[in-house]
Design an enzyme around this catalytic site. Structure first.
Site, PDB file in Angstrom:
ATOM      1  CD1 TRP A 147      -2.112  -2.256   1.321  1.00 49.15           C
ATOM      2  CD2 TRP A 147      -3.400  -0.543   0.670  1.00 49.15           C
ATOM      3  NE1 TRP A 147      -3.358  -2.750   1.083  1.00 49.15           N
ATOM      4  CE2 TRP A 147      -4.181  -1.718   0.685  1.00 49.15           C
ATOM      5  CE3 TRP A 147      -3.995   0.667   0.295  1.00 49.15           C
ATOM      6  CZ2 TRP A 147      -5.515  -1.723   0.328  1.00 49.15           C
ATOM      7  CZ3 TRP A 147      -5.334   0.659  -0.047  1.00 49.15           C
ATOM      8  CH2 TRP A 147      -6.084  -0.516  -0.034  1.00 49.15           C
ATOM      9  CG  HIS A 157      -2.954  -4.929   6.196  1.00 47.27           C
ATOM     10  ND1 HIS A 157      -4.154  -5.597   6.295  1.00 47.27           N
ATOM     11  CD2 HIS A 157      -2.720  -4.398   7.419  1.00 47.27           C
ATOM     12  CE1 HIS A 157      -4.634  -5.455   7.520  1.00 47.27           C
ATOM     13  NE2 HIS A 157      -3.782  -4.740   8.218  1.00 47.27           N
ATOM     14  CG  HIS A 210      -7.128  -3.451   8.841  1.00 44.45           C
ATOM     15  ND1 HIS A 210      -6.010  -2.645   8.851  1.00 44.45           N
ATOM     16  CD2 HIS A 210      -7.568  -3.456   7.542  1.00 44.45           C
ATOM     17  CE1 HIS A 210      -5.769  -2.193   7.627  1.00 44.45           C
ATOM     18  NE2 HIS A 210      -6.707  -2.663   6.829  1.00 44.45           N
TER      19      HIS A 210
END
Length: 207
Positions: free
Chosen positions: A18, A48, A58
């Site tokens: 991410w 993640h 989360h």
């Protein structure tokens, strides 16, 4: 006996994360030449990265963390569904799901085509299908993309709907070569105390 098929993303230095998240790294902290007997490695990564599960913590401050999750929820009969022809997973893809007698559904969207880069757009899950999943005894939903919601979502409606109905989330599966159908499935999280997610080794076996 049918062989297990690995549907996990390999973890390596170039695996996309991410934007802004912790990059994956691995190195040997002890070499055999130094220790006299063994190599010992260490790694750093986001929870993640690659193929992973989301714990409710989360996205919910009061949600369960990884160690509190029911491990049996992450194994069972799974239906792989072709969702490669749509930009949003809707209820019509679940027609006749009751006849398959499964507890997991995995959506093959093929919308993350180049896994050397983090995607700009993905096929997401329509949160309105979640009650239908729950009504048919589905305990886990898996996708071949980094999130069940659109990448720019701040409200995360699919995450929250799945949590409300106690359906586990697995993201980042590799389903490119998997033929839609029913399989035995397993993707067990590590017993990480206090964690919001965990990497998994996800596997399928034809039934």
């Amino acid at each position: 006996m049918n062989r297990w098929l690995d549907i996990s993303m390999p973890l390596h230095a170039e695996i996309p994360t991410w934007p802004g998240d912790t990059p994956y790294s691995f190195k040997l902290s002890w070499h055999k030449e130094q220790s006299g007997s063994v190599n010992v490695g260490q790694f750093t990564m986001s929870t993640h990265t690659g193929t992973h599960i989301d714990a409710p913590y989360h996205f919910d401050e009061h949600g369960d963390k990884v160690l509190a999750l029911e491990v049996n929820q992450y194994a069972g009969r799974a239906l792989v569904i072709d969702a490669s022809h749509t930009d949003l997973v809707r209820s019509y893809l679940l027609e006749n799901i009751e006849k398959y007698d499964v507890t997991c559904v995995l959506f093959k969207t093929l919308s993350w085509s180049d896994r050397s880069h983090f995607p700009e757009r993905i096929t997401a899950i329509d949160a309105t299908i979640v009650p239908l999943l729950a009504a048919n005894g589905i305990a886990l939903l898996g996708v071949d993309v980094p999130s069940v919601d659109p990448l720019d979502s701040k409200t995360l409606p699919a995450h929250h709907a799945l949590h409300k109905h106690q359906i586990a989330i697995v993201e980042g599966l590799v389903l490119d070569d998997i033929v839609p159908g029913v399989y035995e499935f397993m993707a067990l999280p590590l017993p990480l105390q206090g964690a919001d997610g965990s990497p998994v080794r996800a596997v399928l076996r034809a039934i």
